[in-house]
Structure formats: C-alpha cells, structure tokens
Design an enzyme around this catalytic site. Structure first.
Site, PDB file in Angstrom:
ATOM      1  N   ASP A  13      -5.871  12.672 -16.548  1.00 33.10           N
ATOM      2  CA  ASP A  13      -7.111  11.971 -16.898  1.00 33.10           C
ATOM      3  C   ASP A  13      -8.182  12.979 -17.345  1.00 33.10           C
ATOM      4  OD1 ASP A  13      -8.820   9.848 -17.222  1.00 33.10           O
ATOM      5  OD2 ASP A  13      -9.328   9.673 -15.100  1.00 33.10           O
ATOM      6  N   GLY A  16     -10.921  12.213 -22.745  1.00 30.54           N
ATOM      7  CA  GLY A  16     -12.088  11.686 -23.462  1.00 30.54           C
ATOM      8  C   GLY A  16     -13.351  12.441 -23.076  1.00 30.54           C
ATOM      9  N   HIS A  30      -7.463  14.000 -26.701  1.00 33.02           N
ATOM     10  CA  HIS A  30      -6.055  13.637 -26.484  1.00 33.02           C
ATOM     11  C   HIS A  30      -5.121  14.679 -27.114  1.00 33.02           C
ATOM     12  CE1 HIS A  30      -7.093   9.993 -24.520  1.00 33.02           C
ATOM     13  NE2 HIS A  30      -7.576   9.378 -25.584  1.00 33.02           N
ATOM     14  N   SER A  58      -0.665   3.923 -19.928  1.00 28.63           N
ATOM     15  CA  SER A  58      -0.455   2.844 -18.953  1.00 28.63           C
ATOM     16  C   SER A  58      -0.363   1.508 -19.668  1.00 28.63           C
ATOM     17  CB  SER A  58      -1.600   2.805 -17.938  1.00 28.63           C
ATOM     18  OG  SER A  58      -2.729   2.207 -18.520  1.00 28.63           O
ATOM     19  N   SER A  59       0.171   0.509 -18.968  1.00 32.77           N
ATOM     20  CA  SER A  59       0.259  -0.818 -19.594  1.00 32.77           C
ATOM     21  C   SER A  59      -1.133  -1.379 -19.892  1.00 32.77           C
ATOM     22  CB  SER A  59       1.076  -1.793 -18.737  1.00 32.77           C
ATOM     23  OG  SER A  59       1.213  -1.363 -17.426  1.00 32.77           O
ATOM     24  N   ARG A  64      -7.648  -0.223 -25.129  1.00 35.46           N
ATOM     25  CA  ARG A  64      -8.541   0.759 -25.773  1.00 35.46           C
ATOM     26  C   ARG A  64      -8.719   0.434 -27.251  1.00 35.46           C
ATOM     27  NH1 ARG A  64      -8.279   6.509 -22.864  1.00 35.46           N
ATOM     28  NH2 ARG A  64      -8.310   5.653 -20.784  1.00 35.46           N
ATOM     29  N   LEU A 124      14.721  21.345 -15.461  1.00 37.76           N
ATOM     30  CA  LEU A 124      13.611  20.443 -15.132  1.00 37.76           C
ATOM     31  C   LEU A 124      13.879  19.046 -15.697  1.00 37.76           C
ATOM     32  CD1 LEU A 124      10.591  20.028 -14.186  1.00 37.76           C
ATOM     33  CD2 LEU A 124       9.961  20.549 -16.541  1.00 37.76           C
ATOM     34  N   ARG A 185      -8.118   7.588  -7.629  1.00 40.98           N
ATOM     35  CA  ARG A 185      -7.338   6.349  -7.524  1.00 40.98           C
ATOM     36  C   ARG A 185      -5.969   6.522  -8.182  1.00 40.98           C
ATOM     37  NH1 ARG A 185     -12.045   4.567 -10.755  1.00 40.98           N
ATOM     38  NH2 ARG A 185     -11.515   4.987 -12.920  1.00 40.98           N
ATOM     39  N   GLU A 198       1.658  13.187  -1.077  1.00 44.56           N
ATOM     40  CA  GLU A 198       0.361  13.852  -0.884  1.00 44.56           C
ATOM     41  C   GLU A 198      -0.439  13.699  -2.177  1.00 44.56           C
ATOM     42  OE1 GLU A 198      -0.529  15.190   1.988  1.00 44.56           O
ATOM     43  OE2 GLU A 198       1.443  14.847   2.885  1.00 44.56           O
TER      44      GLU A 198
HETATM   45  C1  FPP Z   1      -6.601   9.765 -19.878  1.00 43.62           C
HETATM   46  O1  FPP Z   1      -7.757  10.358 -20.421  1.00 43.62           O
HETATM   47  C2  FPP Z   1      -5.462  10.089 -20.701  1.00 43.62           C
HETATM   48  C3  FPP Z   1      -4.703   9.179 -21.356  1.00 43.62           C
HETATM   49  C4  FPP Z   1      -4.964   7.723 -21.307  1.00 43.62           C
HETATM   50  C5  FPP Z   1      -3.579   9.572 -22.191  1.00 43.62           C
HETATM   51  C6  FPP Z   1      -2.850  10.824 -21.804  1.00 43.62           C
HETATM   52  C7  FPP Z   1      -2.251  11.353 -23.035  1.00 43.62           C
HETATM   53  C8  FPP Z   1      -2.038  12.645 -23.335  1.00 43.62           C
HETATM   54  C9  FPP Z   1      -2.246  13.719 -22.364  1.00 43.62           C
HETATM   55  C10 FPP Z   1      -1.581  13.054 -24.682  1.00 43.62           C
HETATM   56  C11 FPP Z   1      -0.324  12.443 -25.201  1.00 43.62           C
HETATM   57  C12 FPP Z   1       0.837  12.531 -24.274  1.00 43.62           C
HETATM   58  C13 FPP Z   1       2.019  13.128 -24.540  1.00 43.62           C
HETATM   59  C14 FPP Z   1       3.119  13.033 -23.552  1.00 43.62           C
HETATM   60  C15 FPP Z   1       2.277  13.900 -25.742  1.00 43.62           C
HETATM   61  P1  FPP Z   1      -8.959   9.408 -20.787  1.00 43.62           P
HETATM   62  O2  FPP Z   1      -8.893   9.116 -22.229  1.00 43.62           O
HETATM   63  O3  FPP Z   1      -8.970   8.209 -19.925  1.00 43.62           O
HETATM   64  O4  FPP Z   1     -10.179  10.334 -20.472  1.00 43.62           O
HETATM   65  P2  FPP Z   1     -11.619   9.864 -19.973  1.00 43.62           P
HETATM   66  O5  FPP Z   1     -11.404   9.251 -18.609  1.00 43.62           O
HETATM   67  O6  FPP Z   1     -12.364  11.141 -19.913  1.00 43.62           O
HETATM   68  O7  FPP Z   1     -12.156   8.906 -20.969  1.00 43.62           O
END
Ligand code: FPP
Length: 258
Positions: A13, A16, A30, A58-59, A64, A124, A185, A198
């Site tokens: 997370d 953004g 991203h 996520s689903s 977005r 891995l 969360r 954990e």
């Molecule tokens: C949460 O950050 C992140 C996501 C919803 C997407 C995670 C995706 C990547 C790390 C890149 C693509 C993945 C792969 C496997 C190549 P957010 O956008 O919710 O951030 P914010 O909470 O700061 O808005």
C-alpha cells in the site's frame, strides 16, 4: 526467538501517496511500486524465503478510476512479459490467485503461460493475488467442497477440508504479514490464512520499502512469541512449542495452525 518465516505475505500500500508527495500522477507511484516488486522478490529469494505472496489487485480495486485500473493491468502485463524469463532461470515459481476470468484475454493467457513456464521451479514460490478477495476465497472453497462432495452435508465440512479448497491450498499459511503505507487493516486479503499470522505495519510507502526495510521486518518477526492459543507459560515450558514455527501443515485437532 523465531527463525526466518517460510512464508511472507505483503499488502503493498501507499503507491498513490508516494506519488502525490512528489506531485506526480498516482500511476507513476504504481510504476515505482511494480519496480519495487522486482527488488523485493530478488531480496526474498536472496534470503532464502520459500513463499512470498503479494496483494497486487483486490476485488474492490475495480472501483478505482478506469485510467488507474487500466494502468495497473498494463503494469501487471508488463511485469509478466519482462520478468518471467528471469524467474524461470532463477528457479522462481510464479502463481496467480484470484478470479482471473475478469481480466483481458491477453493478460489471462500471459498468466497461464507464466505459470506453465515456471511450474517445475523449486526455489522461491511467488504468488500474486490479483482480483483477489479473502471472502471470495472462502466462499469459493465452500462451494468447491460441496461440489466435490454432493452426497455429504455441510455439517461435515471442517477447517482442514475447507483449507484444501482455498486458492492457497498448496501453501503453508504465512507466518508474517507486512502492510506498508501506514494503515493497520487486512483489507480482505488472506482472511482465513492469517488466523495466526504476525502482523507488521510500517508507515513506509510501498515504493520505499527496500531490502533494509525487509530485514527490519524479519528482525521484528524474530522477536515475536508465537503462542497458537496457548499461554506464555505453556510456550516457555514446552519444548514442542519452541519448535512449532515450522508452518508446513502443523495439524492440531484437524486445523492447520502454522
Ligand atoms: C496500493 O496503493 C497498491 C495497489 C492497489 C496496487 C499494487 C500494485 C503494484 C505494486 C504494481 C503492480 C503489481 C505488479 C505485481 C507488477 P494505493 O494506490 O492504494 O496507494 P494510496 O493508499 O497511497 O492511494
């Protein structure tokens, strides 16, 4: 003191906010996040981690803005196209969990190809959760169990049988869940599988979560006392418990507790 976990799950997370802080579009965050996936997979492989599970989409993320969803899909496709050859050579096995039927046909076929290309690797085990939700996983498992046992009553379904139908049925449960980005969360990630995990929360945004941050999380994990429902005294006095944190299917009362 715990040894290294075998399985780490990560909620990546903060992409953004990472971008916003730098006055850049969220999609740049991203892209940096995707670059960091490469880095952390390498670091995990280097420390000998057996299983790494990453929450990529996520689903609920379909809610977005369409341009952001499409950028995330593009990054996923790009990731598969650029990384799989290297994973194949490095012995990394890639699997994707989640409902992939909602993805574009090209992305679905690249996922299938990547899984086939790395299926025999024994290093891995990297799992990417995409269009994944923990509630979906549990519901799907219950339905799959029922479909496999049409003559049996749901009263006969127990935790071990359900776990065998989860999308993670071939993985031990994670001992450590890391969430970056400052929130505390689970956000519908591995709901069933994290019953005894954990939980480690860090304020670092995902693009800033580097090798040193991973080491710090591992160090934190090594200090945790894992009780699995027992008291501190039981843990201290039972040599069996001292050796418990090998999560490969430790079955107790029919429940996978690792
Ligand atoms: C949460 O950050 C992140 C996501 C919803 C997407 C995670 C995706 C990547 C790390 C890149 C693509 C993945 C792969 C496997 C190549 P957010 O956008 O919710 O951030 P914010 O909470 O700061 O808005």
């Amino acid at each position: 003191m715990n040894t290294h976990p075998k399985h780490i799950a990560i909620i990546m997370d903060g992409n953004g906010r990472w971008a916003k802080k730098r006055l850049m579009p969220r999609t740049v965050g991203h892209a940096r996040g995707a670059a960091n996936v490469r880095q952390i997979v390498k670091a995990a492989h280097a420390v000998g981690l057996r299983y790494l599970t990453l929450f990529a989409f996520s689903s609920e993320n379909w809610r977005r803005p369409p341009e952001e969803v499409s950028a995330l899909m593009g990054l996923f496709l790009q990731y598969l196209e650029s990384e799989v050859a290297e994973m194949k050579a490095a012995g990394i096995r890639l699997r994707v969990i989640g409902d992939r039927s909602a993805f574009a046909p090209l992305l679905q076929s690249r996922i299938d190809q990547a899984e086939r290309d790395t299926a025999h690797n024994t290093g891995l085990h990297l799992t990417i959760a995409a269009n994944y939700g923990g509630q979906w996983d549990v519901l799907t498992a219950v339905r799959a169990w029922q479909a496999a046992h049409p003559d049996r009553s749901l009263q006969e379904l127990d935790p071990a049988a359900l776990a065998m139908h989860l999308s993670t049925s071939d993985l031990p449960d994670p001992e450590l869940l890391i969430r970056t980005g400052g929130e505390s969360r689970i956000s519908n990630f591995l709901l069933w599988q994290t019953a005894y995990t954990e939980l480690y929360f860090t304020d670092l945004h995902w693009p800033d979560f580097d090798d040193a941050a991973l080491s710090k999380a591992l160090q934190w994990y090594s200090q945790r006392v894992r009780r699995f429902g027992r008291t501190d005294e039981q843990v201290q006095h039972s040599s069996a418990v001292e050796h418990t944190p090998t999560p490969d299917l430790v079955i107790q009362n029919g429940i996978k507790i690792g």
